[in-house]
Design an enzyme around this catalytic site. Structure first.
Site, PDB file in Angstrom:
ATOM      1  N   HIS A  82       0.822  -1.215   0.000  1.00 26.25           N
ATOM      2  CA  HIS A  82       0.000   0.000   0.000  1.00 26.25           C
ATOM      3  C   HIS A  82       0.855   1.264   0.000  1.00 26.25           C
ATOM      4  O   HIS A  82       1.632   1.496   0.925  1.00 26.25           O
ATOM      5  CB  HIS A  82      -0.918  -0.005   1.231  1.00 26.25           C
ATOM      6  CG  HIS A  82      -1.818   1.187   1.300  1.00 26.25           C
ATOM      7  ND1 HIS A  82      -3.131   1.162   0.872  1.00 26.25           N
ATOM      8  CD2 HIS A  82      -1.588   2.447   1.722  1.00 26.25           C
ATOM      9  CE1 HIS A  82      -3.653   2.356   1.039  1.00 26.25           C
ATOM     10  NE2 HIS A  82      -2.749   3.157   1.561  1.00 26.25           N
ATOM     11  N   ASN A  99      -4.185   9.303 -11.413  1.00 27.05           N
ATOM     12  CA  ASN A  99      -4.839  10.442 -10.760  1.00 27.05           C
ATOM     13  C   ASN A  99      -4.223  10.596  -9.374  1.00 27.05           C
ATOM     14  O   ASN A  99      -4.094   9.608  -8.641  1.00 27.05           O
ATOM     15  CB  ASN A  99      -6.343  10.200 -10.654  1.00 27.05           C
ATOM     16  CG  ASN A  99      -7.011  10.177 -12.015  1.00 27.05           C
ATOM     17  OD1 ASN A  99      -6.583  10.872 -12.931  1.00 27.05           O
ATOM     18  ND2 ASN A  99      -8.046   9.372 -12.153  1.00 27.05           N
ATOM     19  N   GLY A 113      -9.185  13.919  -9.188  1.00 22.61           N
ATOM     20  CA  GLY A 113     -10.100  12.809  -9.430  1.00 22.61           C
ATOM     21  C   GLY A 113      -9.700  11.497  -8.789  1.00 22.61           C
ATOM     22  O   GLY A 113     -10.300  10.462  -9.075  1.00 22.61           O
ATOM     23  N   THR A 156      -9.966   8.793  -6.234  1.00 19.06           N
ATOM     24  CA  THR A 156     -11.014   8.398  -5.282  1.00 19.06           C
ATOM     25  C   THR A 156     -10.573   7.240  -4.401  1.00 19.06           C
ATOM     26  O   THR A 156     -11.157   7.020  -3.346  1.00 19.06           O
ATOM     27  CB  THR A 156     -12.310   8.001  -6.013  1.00 19.06           C
ATOM     28  OG1 THR A 156     -12.037   6.895  -6.879  1.00 19.06           O
ATOM     29  CG2 THR A 156     -12.864   9.166  -6.821  1.00 19.06           C
ATOM     30  N   HIS A 205      -4.958   4.125  -2.823  1.00 14.80           N
ATOM     31  CA  HIS A 205      -3.943   3.080  -2.994  1.00 14.80           C
ATOM     32  C   HIS A 205      -3.501   3.262  -4.445  1.00 14.80           C
ATOM     33  O   HIS A 205      -4.332   3.113  -5.359  1.00 14.80           O
ATOM     34  CB  HIS A 205      -4.557   1.703  -2.753  1.00 14.80           C
ATOM     35  CG  HIS A 205      -3.608   0.542  -2.895  1.00 14.80           C
ATOM     36  ND1 HIS A 205      -3.509  -0.471  -1.935  1.00 14.80           N
ATOM     37  CD2 HIS A 205      -2.744   0.197  -3.883  1.00 14.80           C
ATOM     38  CE1 HIS A 205      -2.610  -1.362  -2.335  1.00 14.80           C
ATOM     39  NE2 HIS A 205      -2.136  -0.987  -3.526  1.00 14.80           N
ATOM     40  N   HIS A 235      -2.727   3.462  -8.147  1.00 16.28           N
ATOM     41  CA  HIS A 235      -3.150   2.585  -9.245  1.00 16.28           C
ATOM     42  C   HIS A 235      -2.915   3.285 -10.567  1.00 16.28           C
ATOM     43  O   HIS A 235      -3.200   4.465 -10.725  1.00 16.28           O
ATOM     44  CB  HIS A 235      -4.630   2.190  -9.111  1.00 16.28           C
ATOM     45  CG  HIS A 235      -5.554   3.337  -8.865  1.00 16.28           C
ATOM     46  ND1 HIS A 235      -5.671   3.932  -7.620  1.00 16.28           N
ATOM     47  CD2 HIS A 235      -6.387   4.011  -9.688  1.00 16.28           C
ATOM     48  CE1 HIS A 235      -6.532   4.926  -7.698  1.00 16.28           C
ATOM     49  NE2 HIS A 235      -6.987   5.002  -8.945  1.00 16.28           N
ATOM     50  N   HIS A 253      -4.138   3.582 -14.282  1.00 15.60           N
ATOM     51  CA  HIS A 253      -5.213   3.271 -15.225  1.00 15.60           C
ATOM     52  C   HIS A 253      -4.563   2.993 -16.578  1.00 15.60           C
ATOM     53  O   HIS A 253      -3.841   3.853 -17.104  1.00 15.60           O
ATOM     54  CB  HIS A 253      -6.145   4.462 -15.426  1.00 15.60           C
ATOM     55  CG  HIS A 253      -6.968   4.856 -14.235  1.00 15.60           C
ATOM     56  ND1 HIS A 253      -8.293   4.501 -14.095  1.00 15.60           N
ATOM     57  CD2 HIS A 253      -6.661   5.597 -13.151  1.00 15.60           C
ATOM     58  CE1 HIS A 253      -8.762   5.023 -12.974  1.00 15.60           C
ATOM     59  NE2 HIS A 253      -7.805   5.698 -12.378  1.00 15.60           N
TER      60      HIS A 253
HETATM   61  P1  5GP Z   1      -9.413   6.934  -9.302  1.00 16.17           P
HETATM   62  O1  5GP Z   1     -10.653   7.759  -9.485  1.00 16.17           O
HETATM   63  O2  5GP Z   1      -9.044   6.833  -7.831  1.00 16.17           O
HETATM   64  O3  5GP Z   1      -8.256   7.352 -10.154  1.00 16.17           O
HETATM   65  O4  5GP Z   1      -9.771   5.485  -9.812  1.00 16.17           O
HETATM   66  C1  5GP Z   1     -10.482   4.553  -9.073  1.00 16.17           C
HETATM   67  C2  5GP Z   1     -11.025   3.567 -10.059  1.00 16.17           C
HETATM   68  O5  5GP Z   1     -11.426   2.420  -9.356  1.00 16.17           O
HETATM   69  C3  5GP Z   1     -12.257   4.079 -10.831  1.00 16.17           C
HETATM   70  O6  5GP Z   1     -11.989   4.066 -12.219  1.00 16.17           O
HETATM   71  C4  5GP Z   1     -13.359   3.090 -10.436  1.00 16.17           C
HETATM   72  O7  5GP Z   1     -14.214   2.764 -11.515  1.00 16.17           O
HETATM   73  C5  5GP Z   1     -12.568   1.889  -9.956  1.00 16.17           C
HETATM   74  N1  5GP Z   1     -13.237   1.120  -8.917  1.00 16.17           N
HETATM   75  C6  5GP Z   1     -13.864   1.614  -7.802  1.00 16.17           C
HETATM   76  N2  5GP Z   1     -14.325   0.607  -7.043  1.00 16.17           N
HETATM   77  C7  5GP Z   1     -14.008  -0.541  -7.701  1.00 16.17           C
HETATM   78  C8  5GP Z   1     -14.243  -1.933  -7.410  1.00 16.17           C
HETATM   79  O8  5GP Z   1     -14.841  -2.312  -6.389  1.00 16.17           O
HETATM   80  N3  5GP Z   1     -13.770  -2.840  -8.324  1.00 16.17           N
HETATM   81  C9  5GP Z   1     -13.113  -2.449  -9.455  1.00 16.17           C
HETATM   82  N4  5GP Z   1     -12.705  -3.432 -10.280  1.00 16.17           N
HETATM   83  N5  5GP Z   1     -12.871  -1.157  -9.747  1.00 16.17           N
HETATM   84  C10 5GP Z   1     -13.319  -0.222  -8.885  1.00 16.17           C
HETATM   85 ZN    ZN Z   2      -4.278  -0.303  -0.031  1.00 17.48          ZN
END
Ligand code: 5GP
Ligand code: ZN
Length: 111
Positions: free
Chosen positions: A48, A87, A93, A95, A98, A100, A102
């Site tokens: 993490h 992000n 953006g 959310t 942790h 990640h 994309h």
């Molecule tokens: P962020 O907005 O933090 O850059 O991206 C978070 C991503 O996680 C979003 O694109 C959202 O669709 C994805 N996401 C949120 N909850 C889940 C989940 O429970 N499972 C999966 N596979 N993706 C998720």
């Molecule tokens: Zn985590």
């Protein structure tokens, strides 16, 4: 946020189901639940870190590895072209806190 209440730590641990795309000792990749392209994969380190800057500082080799994994997914899904997004911060953006990557690929992407 602690790792205990982190959504992606739970996905990595298998406590919340996900559709696996790739995994190895340090890294896990799975399909985004709300895809923004034909192929939309999230790549995460098993350890993490809140965001890409923290990861880069603590483990630059893992960040480079995530780029390699992204490339291999795009090689398989779409002749090697892809968009890679981290992000970073609420107002950008982010959310899930942790880190990640994309990976958007599988089709020609809008600018
Ligand atoms: P962020 O907005 O933090 O850059 O991206 C978070 C991503 O996680 C979003 O694109 C959202 O669709 C994805 N996401 C949120 N909850 C889940 C989940 O429970 N499972 C999966 N596979 N993706 C998720
Ligand atoms: Zn985590």
């Amino acid at each position: 946020m602690t790792t205990n209440d982190c959504l992606f730590c739970k996905i990595i641990a298998g406590e919340i189901p996900s559709t696996k795309v790739y995994e190895d000792e340090t890294t896990y990749a799975f399909k985004d639940i709300n895809p923004k392209a034909k192929v939309h994969v999230l790549i995460v380190p098993r350890t993490h870190y809140a965001n890409v800057a923290e990861l880069a500082k603590a483990d630059p080799a893992e960040l480079a590895h995530i780029v390699e994994v992204a490339q291999s997914i795009a090689d398989k899904e779409f002749h090697g072209d892809y968009r890679l997004i981290f992000n970073t911060g609420l107002d950008a953006g982010q959310t899930v806190f942790h880190v990640h990557a994309h990976v958007l690929t599988g089709e020609q992407l809008d600018e």
